[in-house]
Design a protein around this motif. Structure first.
Motif, PDB file in Angstrom:
ATOM      1  N   UNK A  34      60.820  20.043 101.368  1.00  0.00           N
ATOM      2  CA  UNK A  34      59.879  19.027 101.503  1.00  0.00           C
ATOM      3  C   UNK A  34      58.323  19.105 101.737  1.00  0.00           C
ATOM      4  N   UNK A  35      58.018  20.333 102.217  1.00  0.00           N
ATOM      5  CA  UNK A  35      56.886  20.718 102.487  1.00  0.00           C
ATOM      6  C   UNK A  35      56.106  21.605 101.486  1.00  0.00           C
ATOM      7  N   UNK A  36      56.850  22.635 100.996  1.00  0.00           N
ATOM      8  CA  UNK A  36      56.661  23.506  99.910  1.00  0.00           C
ATOM      9  C   UNK A  36      56.622  22.617  98.491  1.00  0.00           C
ATOM     10  N   UNK A  37      57.196  21.631  98.224  1.00  0.00           N
ATOM     11  CA  UNK A  37      56.902  20.845  97.227  1.00  0.00           C
ATOM     12  C   UNK A  37      55.615  20.269  96.843  1.00  0.00           C
ATOM     13  N   UNK A  38      54.949  20.029  97.903  1.00  0.00           N
ATOM     14  CA  UNK A  38      53.557  19.279  97.984  1.00  0.00           C
ATOM     15  C   UNK A  38      52.536  20.420  97.529  1.00  0.00           C
ATOM     16  N   UNK A  39      52.942  21.693  97.364  1.00  0.00           N
ATOM     17  CA  UNK A  39      51.928  22.753  96.778  1.00  0.00           C
ATOM     18  C   UNK A  39      52.755  23.131  95.436  1.00  0.00           C
ATOM     19  N   UNK A  40      53.499  22.436  94.955  1.00  0.00           N
ATOM     20  CA  UNK A  40      54.386  22.464  93.645  1.00  0.00           C
ATOM     21  C   UNK A  40      55.220  23.830  93.739  1.00  0.00           C
ATOM     22  N   UNK A  41      56.021  24.238  94.832  1.00  0.00           N
ATOM     23  CA  UNK A  41      56.901  25.119  94.979  1.00  0.00           C
ATOM     24  C   UNK A  41      58.076  24.612  95.120  1.00  0.00           C
ATOM     25  N   UNK A  42      59.336  24.333  94.135  1.00  0.00           N
ATOM     26  CA  UNK A  42      60.027  23.809  94.182  1.00  0.00           C
ATOM     27  C   UNK A  42      61.640  24.495  94.317  1.00  0.00           C
ATOM     28  N   UNK A  43      61.691  25.850  94.554  1.00  0.00           N
ATOM     29  CA  UNK A  43      63.090  26.300  94.565  1.00  0.00           C
ATOM     30  C   UNK A  43      62.988  27.273  95.636  1.00  0.00           C
ATOM     31  N   UNK A  44      64.322  27.565  96.304  1.00  0.00           N
ATOM     32  CA  UNK A  44      64.400  28.321  97.328  1.00  0.00           C
ATOM     33  C   UNK A  44      66.020  28.794  97.499  1.00  0.00           C
ATOM     34  N   UNK A  45      66.227  29.980  98.004  1.00  0.00           N
ATOM     35  CA  UNK A  45      67.744  30.061  98.238  1.00  0.00           C
ATOM     36  C   UNK A  45      67.804  31.110  99.535  1.00  0.00           C
ATOM     37  N   UNK A  46      68.942  30.966  99.986  1.00  0.00           N
ATOM     38  CA  UNK A  46      69.293  31.800 101.326  1.00  0.00           C
ATOM     39  C   UNK A  46      70.665  32.315 101.354  1.00  0.00           C
ATOM     40  N   UNK A  47      70.687  33.502 101.677  1.00  0.00           N
ATOM     41  CA  UNK A  47      72.186  34.224 101.676  1.00  0.00           C
ATOM     42  C   UNK A  47      72.042  34.797 103.387  1.00  0.00           C
ATOM     43  N   UNK A  48      73.301  34.362 103.979  1.00  0.00           N
ATOM     44  CA  UNK A  48      73.829  35.128 105.099  1.00  0.00           C
ATOM     45  C   UNK A  48      74.841  35.869 105.272  1.00  0.00           C
ATOM     46  N   UNK A  49      74.659  37.146 105.480  1.00  0.00           N
ATOM     47  CA  UNK A  49      76.055  38.165 105.593  1.00  0.00           C
ATOM     48  C   UNK A  49      76.376  38.405 106.913  1.00  0.00           C
ATOM     49  N   UNK A 109      64.801  18.406  91.508  1.00  0.00           N
ATOM     50  CA  UNK A 109      64.970  17.480  90.225  1.00  0.00           C
ATOM     51  C   UNK A 109      65.769  18.740  89.360  1.00  0.00           C
ATOM     52  N   UNK A 110      66.446  18.015  88.521  1.00  0.00           N
ATOM     53  CA  UNK A 110      66.652  18.630  87.178  1.00  0.00           C
ATOM     54  C   UNK A 110      65.608  19.213  86.408  1.00  0.00           C
ATOM     55  N   UNK A 111      64.449  18.659  86.282  1.00  0.00           N
ATOM     56  CA  UNK A 111      63.210  19.084  85.865  1.00  0.00           C
ATOM     57  C   UNK A 111      62.940  20.542  86.502  1.00  0.00           C
ATOM     58  N   UNK A 112      63.168  20.625  87.783  1.00  0.00           N
ATOM     59  CA  UNK A 112      62.822  21.827  88.322  1.00  0.00           C
ATOM     60  C   UNK A 112      64.096  22.727  88.665  1.00  0.00           C
ATOM     61  N   UNK A 113      64.978  22.522  87.832  1.00  0.00           N
ATOM     62  CA  UNK A 113      66.098  23.314  87.721  1.00  0.00           C
ATOM     63  C   UNK A 113      66.805  23.549  88.986  1.00  0.00           C
ATOM     64  N   UNK A 114      67.205  22.445  89.611  1.00  0.00           N
ATOM     65  CA  UNK A 114      67.873  22.459  90.778  1.00  0.00           C
ATOM     66  C   UNK A 114      69.347  22.977  90.686  1.00  0.00           C
ATOM     67  N   UNK A 115      69.853  23.268  89.335  1.00  0.00           N
ATOM     68  CA  UNK A 115      71.478  23.482  89.205  1.00  0.00           C
ATOM     69  C   UNK A 115      71.342  25.109  89.021  1.00  0.00           C
ATOM     70  N   UNK A 116      70.388  25.649  88.972  1.00  0.00           N
ATOM     71  CA  UNK A 116      70.382  27.219  88.756  1.00  0.00           C
ATOM     72  C   UNK A 116      70.380  27.981  90.173  1.00  0.00           C
ATOM     73  N   UNK A 117      71.312  28.825  90.012  1.00  0.00           N
ATOM     74  CA  UNK A 117      71.994  29.481  91.374  1.00  0.00           C
ATOM     75  C   UNK A 117      70.611  30.668  91.469  1.00  0.00           C
ATOM     76  N   UNK A 118      69.900  30.734  92.302  1.00  0.00           N
ATOM     77  CA  UNK A 118      68.900  31.847  92.620  1.00  0.00           C
ATOM     78  C   UNK A 118      69.547  33.109  92.918  1.00  0.00           C
ATOM     79  N   UNK A 119      70.389  32.987  93.722  1.00  0.00           N
ATOM     80  CA  UNK A 119      70.800  34.301  94.589  1.00  0.00           C
ATOM     81  C   UNK A 119      71.194  35.269  93.681  1.00  0.00           C
ATOM     82  N   UNK A 120      71.819  35.188  92.483  1.00  0.00           N
ATOM     83  CA  UNK A 120      72.272  36.250  91.554  1.00  0.00           C
ATOM     84  C   UNK A 120      71.060  36.446  90.325  1.00  0.00           C
ATOM     85  N   UNK A 121      70.068  35.557  90.306  1.00  0.00           N
ATOM     86  CA  UNK A 121      68.975  35.892  89.373  1.00  0.00           C
ATOM     87  C   UNK A 121      68.013  36.917  89.801  1.00  0.00           C
TER      88      UNK A 121
END
Length: 783
Positions: free
Chosen positions: A290-305, A322-334
């Protein structure tokens, strides 16, 4: 015996027919009753539903479940088939009553089917409800009773009965209508679901509620009359309302569900996910988004092992953008540009190979390697800095110089051994930019590698100083899987325990995000070895940290690769990292692997092994291979006069009048920048004027760099600004003579800077000191 054989021969046609009928009866029932596609369902390590994907035919149909909750089992038996455990698959009395009622009314009002017959009918989809089909169902039902147990038949029914709309099976129905597991349903809720398969159309919200309510309450009344429930439970149950609308299924780990469904479509999967931690991590990511999106940063990913088990405890593949900003993309393995996140591996490799001690001074000066001109993030230079600080401060120039010294091929070998699958090209493709983000990797592989380092160190100190052969194994998402670390051996898998420990000691001192600067002064703060990274163009921000027990990895950016100012690892990814670590239990710091270390004497000022000229020394434990490193090259023995004002030698002073002193001396270019950050640095004293044979003089260009293309900006009047030429001399008080394209342009003394305004094109700069030493530099001025 002969009579029996004769009897059979006389009636062989009858017996043949009977044999055929027996064979047909035996094989009349398919091995697999139901072949419908099922939903992919994932649950947490403590059996909570964390996500489900609808079946390929558009039905919410969970995979077959052999376990049936007691309340539902009781309700369905009382409602549908009281004599279930007594009949052989059909109930003659019920059939007789049904036939009688149907004949008297002239229509089919009652079926008289047992639960076993209903299972058969469900498996034979679309068959007309005729008496002939009923007869076939009866035959198949008896065969099912002979083949499977009563409990199995009940499980078939509960898993495949229709519950209205596109909901099939008890498990899906309990979540869709009551938002909880079937094991947690009340008597009223169980009774509601028990009566639904008999008339699934009653469940539609706002319709037929009275009919459904009456059916449910009649069943509850029957349970009361049979003393299955008491009057208090009955009164509370009939007071419960009916479901008003279907609930959406939980979406606690949607990207994990997406990942697992690719290889486990339609299966029921128990994962390693800690559902409480997963929800908390989701909330942290949501808040930061919600904070990062104000700077047009839309995606993030977290992994805990979990380091010890390699279980994935939390898997947040993206934000809820949103879908426009690819919310369905799994960033962790990209694959994403690594930024500085690989620097700890270079530091550990150089320690491991004996090319470095933890605090060895490395050069931090303007550097150019062919056309490659790396710069530190803050555009400043320290001249010389301990290698551990260069790592903890993530300085780019020292890292590139260290990589050049270590060798690209050697480092590439280490990275390939880490099994970073996105590292697909040879060293010529990456060049020295490999250490600053020239390569790509993904959050999964990087977290896996950090966990392997932590685990190697843990195992070494927990065993008899031995290693496991398969430390760099894949983490697991499946609760049923146990990671195989391989056999115990004396040889390291990749990095030695001491090199890892010293690397973590450096990473523990990385500056924390703003507001956390004084973390090390608080007793309760967590000790974490962590590293950030920022890719070129501010496209990727990384933060990965490890304790003895846990690894947390964070990536922040835009899935489409758009860069944004402020998208820096320490500012955007690190705050998420530390908030996640705050959710995890405290971990003790790693134990020191003394069996892989050697105590040596080092020079405090240079970090090298102490030479005879090093007077200020200390005893430290370093990696075994550290014994191969060279002795301190920066401390030299000089001879001073009695006042220690000038250097002297045998040509001008008697030996008895000389004071012999150790002096810390850096090369001119390193010294030029070093003294700005270290005001107590003393250059060598001058030789007394009557002395012969002074020390060799050296000078190095500060600016411009070799074969550098220079752009001269213009002021508001359109006039180009001067270019400031700089050089460092080991004897600053010397007079230097400057030539541009063999044309004399002036002299300097003490401060060796010269302002010029060269024309566009290639130029040669020559500097000669008063002793005849010469330095040349080629550069180009462009528009």
């Amino acid at each position: 015996m002969n009579k029996t054989i004769g009897y059979i021969k006389k009636r062989k046609i009858r017996f043949s027919i009977l044999a055929v009928l027996i064979v047909v009866y035996y094989f009349c029932l398919p091995k697999q009753l139901f072949k419908d596609p099922t939903s992919t369902v994932i649950i947490s390590s403590n059996n909570e539903l964390i996500g489900a994907k609808i079946a390929m035919d558009g039905q919410w149909r969970f995979p077959h479940n052999n376990s049936i909750p007691h309340k539902f089992k009781t309700c369905i038996l009382q409602f549908e088939d009281e004599y279930f455990y007594k009949h052989p698959g059909f109930n003659p009395i019920s059939i007789f009553k049904a036939l009688k009622g149907n004949f008297s009314s002239g229509t089919v009002k009652r079926g008289g089917s047992t639960l076993t017959q209903q299972v058969i009918r469900l498996s034979r989809k679309g068959k007309p409800r005729t008496y002939f089909e009923k007869f076939k169902e009866l035959i198949l039902a008896t065969r099912l009773e002979l083949r499977d147990s009563k409990e199995d038949i009940l499980a078939y029914y509960s898993s495949h009965a229709p519950f209205g709309g596109n909901v099939v099976g008890l498990d899906a129905a309990s979540w869709r209508y009551f938002n909880r597991s079937a094991n947690n349903l009340s008597w009223a809720e169980s009774a509601t679901l028990a009566v639904l398969p008999n008339a699934p159309s009653l469940i539609y919200p706002g319709k037929n509620e009275n009919k459904l309510l009456n059916k449910r309450n009649r069943l509850l009344k029957k349970l009361l009359e049979k003393d299955i429930i008491d009057s208090l439970t009955y009164n509370l149950s009939i007071a419960e309302g009916l479901p008003q609308k279907p609930y959406p299924l939980p979406k606690i780990a949607p990207h994990l569900l997406q990942k697992l469904s690719k290889s486990n479509e339609g299966e029921f999967i128990k994962t390693t996910i800690d559902v409480t931690l997963q929800k908390q991590v989701n909330q942290i990511v949501k808040h930061h988004h919600s904070v990062l999106s104000q700077n047009q940063i839309h995606n993030a990913a977290v992994l805990v092992l979990d380091v010890k088990t390699r279980h994935v405890l939390a898997y947040t593949g993206n934000t809820s953008t949103s879908k426009k900003h690819q919310k369905d993309v799994d960033i962790i393995d990209k694959p994403r540009s690594t930024g500085s996140i690989l620097k700890p591996f270079l530091y550990a490799a150089m320690l491991d190979e004996g090319d470095l001690l933890p605090n060895t001074l490395v050069a931090d000066v303007p550097s150019q390697f062919g056309s490659y001109n790396p710069e530190n993030f803050n555009k400043a230079y320290d001249g010389a800095i301990p290698a551990s600080k260069a790592l903890s401060r993530s300085l780019n120039v020292p890292s590139v110089r260290m990589l050049q010294e270590f060798g690209l091929d050697r480092f590439h070998h280490y990275l390939k051994a880490l099994q970073l699958k996105d590292l697909k090209y040879n060293t010529n493709h990456y060049g020295l930019s490999l250490i600053l983000g020239g390569a790509e990797s993904n959050l999964w592989d990087l977290c896996k590698s950090y966990a392997a380092l932590a685990s190697t160190l843990n195992h070494f100190t927990e065993t008899s100083s031995e290693y496991y052969a398969n430390e760099f194994c894949e983490p697991t998402l499946m609760a049923s899987e146990m990671v195989d670390f391989g056999d115990i051996q004396s040889e390291k898998a990749l990095f030695g325990a001491a090199s890892i420990y010293l690397t973590f000691e450096s990473l523990k001192k990385v500056n924390r995000p703003e507001g956390d600067e004084n973390w090390e002064f608080f007793d309760g703060s967590k000790q974490i070895a962590w590293k950030t990274g920022t890719s070129f163009g501010y496209r990727d921000a990384w933060a990965i940290g490890t304790t003895k027990d846990y690894v947390v990895g964070v990536w922040v950016g835009n899935a489409d690769g758009e860069g944004r100012s402020g998208l820096v690892g320490v500012q955007t990814a690190a705050p998420i990292l530390f908030e996640v670590f705050d959710l995890l239990p405290e971990s003790a710091w790693f134990r020191k692997p003394f069996d892989d270390m050697q105590e040596i004497t080092v020079c405090k000022q240079s970090g090298h092994r102490a030479s005879p000229n090093c007077l200020d020394t200390e005893h430290v434990f370093v990696q075994q291979s550290g014994l191969k490193t060279k002795a301190c090259p920066y401390h030299v023995l000089i001879h001073l006069d009695t006042n220690e004002s000038y250097q002297v030698n045998a040509s001008c002073e008697a030996l008895s009048n000389m004071n012999h002193k150790s002096w810390f001396v850096l090369p001119p270019l390193m010294a030029y920048y070093y003294k700005t950050k270290n005001p107590f640095y003393k250059p060598l004293p001058k030789f007394r004027s009557d002395c012969l044979g002074e020390q060799a003089l050296t000078m190095e260009f500060i600016y411009p760099q070799e074969n550098h293309s220079v752009f001269l900006p213009k002021d508001f009047n359109g006039i180009s600004n001067d270019m400031i030429l700089k050089i460092a001399h080991s004897k600053p008080e010397s007079t230097l003579f400057w030539y541009l394209d063999e044309v004399f342009i002036g002299t300097t003394k003490d401060i060796h800077e010269m302002a010029v305004l060269p024309k566009q094109g290639q130029h040669t700069l020559t500097v000669v000191d008063e002793f005849g030493n010469e330095a040349k530099r080629f550069f180009e001025v462009s528009n």
